[in-house]
Scaffold this motif. Structure first.
Motif, PDB file in Angstrom:
ATOM      1  N   ASP A 137      31.901  40.827  27.140  1.00 19.22           N
ATOM      2  CA  ASP A 137      31.859  40.442  28.553  1.00 19.22           C
ATOM      3  C   ASP A 137      30.492  39.960  29.019  1.00 19.22           C
ATOM      4  N   LYS A 143      26.198  35.186  33.905  1.00 17.34           N
ATOM      5  CA  LYS A 143      25.810  35.996  35.057  1.00 17.34           C
ATOM      6  C   LYS A 143      24.624  36.866  34.674  1.00 17.34           C
ATOM      7  N   LYS A 227      37.116  34.773  27.704  1.00 13.02           N
ATOM      8  CA  LYS A 227      35.999  34.713  28.659  1.00 13.02           C
ATOM      9  C   LYS A 227      35.447  33.285  28.745  1.00 13.02           C
ATOM     10  N   GLU A 237      32.272  31.102  39.728  1.00 15.33           N
ATOM     11  CA  GLU A 237      33.189  32.026  40.406  1.00 15.33           C
ATOM     12  C   GLU A 237      33.624  31.549  41.784  1.00 15.33           C
ATOM     13  N   ARG A 241      37.502  32.797  38.249  1.00 15.27           N
ATOM     14  CA  ARG A 241      36.665  33.737  37.487  1.00 15.27           C
ATOM     15  C   ARG A 241      36.750  35.172  38.011  1.00 15.27           C
ATOM     16  N   LEU A 244      38.133  38.023  35.955  1.00 13.08           N
ATOM     17  CA  LEU A 244      37.325  38.774  34.982  1.00 13.08           C
ATOM     18  C   LEU A 244      36.776  40.064  35.578  1.00 13.08           C
ATOM     19  N   ASN A 245      36.834  40.178  36.905  1.00 12.50           N
ATOM     20  CA  ASN A 245      36.342  41.390  37.557  1.00 12.50           C
ATOM     21  C   ASN A 245      37.408  42.473  37.624  1.00 12.50           C
ATOM     22  N   HIS A 248      36.585  46.047  37.434  1.00 13.61           N
ATOM     23  CA  HIS A 248      35.161  46.263  37.724  1.00 13.61           C
ATOM     24  C   HIS A 248      34.970  46.822  39.132  1.00 13.61           C
TER      25      HIS A 248
HETATM   26  N1  GLY Z   1      31.732  40.104  34.167  1.00 11.90           N
HETATM   27  C1  GLY Z   1      32.534  39.234  34.905  1.00 11.90           C
HETATM   28  C2  GLY Z   1      32.106  37.808  34.809  1.00 11.90           C
HETATM   29  O1  GLY Z   1      31.290  37.490  33.982  1.00 11.90           O
HETATM   30  O2  GLY Z   1      32.555  37.006  35.557  1.00 11.90           O
END
Ligand code: GLY
Length: 286
Positions: A137, A143, A227, A237, A241, A244-245, A248
């Motif tokens: 990740d 990021k 990813k 984002e 995107r 992907l959270n 989180h």
């Molecule tokens: N960790 C989430 C992202 O890279 O968007």
């Protein structure tokens, strides 16, 4: 060794996944960021295990290495540590072409990436993730950033690395709790994108728990492919995107309530990750 390309036009880069890659770190860095000096940023725990072999590889490739070790744990992801790293880099006369190499987990990758994005308005950045979580990740997608007292990851940038080097051998030294934290990210990819991956994880728990490299290597590859595919379509984002959270947001809330490592972590984990709590009260963003 297997290689995936993150296709972002002029910011494209490769993710290399395989055993014993640290050995050729210097050679690989010199292909994407030739220079006479470099910064090798790590934390005290990871540096003690892999710092010397990484440094020696870079020196064999001709780099004069400025090795910078921050404290292990989330508390290092703050602006005062960034300032101390800038000072050490400036004292070593690192230049705009000098690559910054992050050797460690997510904290080191986020911090070093932020330093690379801002020192001299941007230097080449290389990710060498040594945790499962960072390999699947945080090292991919660009990021980078640090925490503020007001919340997690509140200052940062989208700054793509020139190369991500996932040495699978480094996973063998991971504490069990940290390995499992990475597995949660792996499961995430199954849930958000790949039913077959999810079902395979359910069927192969024994091999997962044994850290069988035959099984893990293609799983890590698949996670990186997912990813990369999301980051390619929505680098900054704007919408997609956010998938992907998944997990989180709740995870960060638990982290905040638990004082970043206090309530749920065991003693041994704190020794490795450092105690946080500190001034960081609230989570925000990912
Ligand atoms: N960790 C989430 C992202 O890279 O968007």
């Amino acid at each position: 060794m297997t290689r995936i390309t993150v296709d972002l036009g002029p910011r494209s880069y490769g993710i290399e996944i395989g055993p014993n890659l640290l050995e050729s770190l210097g050679e690989k860095v010199s292909e994407v960021a030739p220079a006479t000096r470099c910064a090798l940023i790590t934390d005290e725990s990871v540096g003690a295990i892999y710092g010397t072999s990484a440094q020696e590889s870079l020196e064999r490739a001709g780099y004069r290495v400025e090795r910078i070790a921050v404290g292990a744990g989330e508390t290092s992801k703050r602006l005062s540590v960034v300032g101390a790293v800038y000072d050490q880099m400036a004292a070593a006369r690192l230049e705009r072409k000098s690559p910054v190499i992050a050797l460690g987990g997510g904290v080191v990758g986020d911090l070093a990436g932020f330093v690379a994005a801002t020192y001299l308005r941007g230097t080449p950045f290389i990710q060498v993730p040594t945790t499962l979580l960072a390999q699947v990740d945080s090292s991919v997608g660009g990021k980078v950033g640090v925490n503020l007292p007001a919340g997690k990851n509140l200052v940062g940038a989208f700054y793509q690395p020139k190369l991500v080097l996932c040495d699978l051998d480094t996973l063998q030294s991971l504490p069990e709790r940290e390995y499992r934290a990475g597995l949660a990210e792996v499961i995430k990819y199954g849930i958000i994108e790949d039913v077959a991956l999810f079902e395979s994880l359910e069927a192969q728990t024994r091999r997962l728990n044994e850290r069988s490299m035959d099984y893990l290597a293609p799983v890590i590859r698949r996670c990186c492919e997912i990813k990369a595919s999301v980051a390619q379509r929505d680098e900054r984002e704007g919408g997609l995107r956010q998938i992907l959270n998944f997990g989180h947001t709740i995870g960060h809330a638990i982290e905040a309530v638990a004082g970043y490592g206090g309530v749920f972590a065991r003693r041994g984990d704190l020794d490795r990750h450092g105690q946080s709590g500190g001034p960081i009260r609230k989570t925000h963003g990912v």
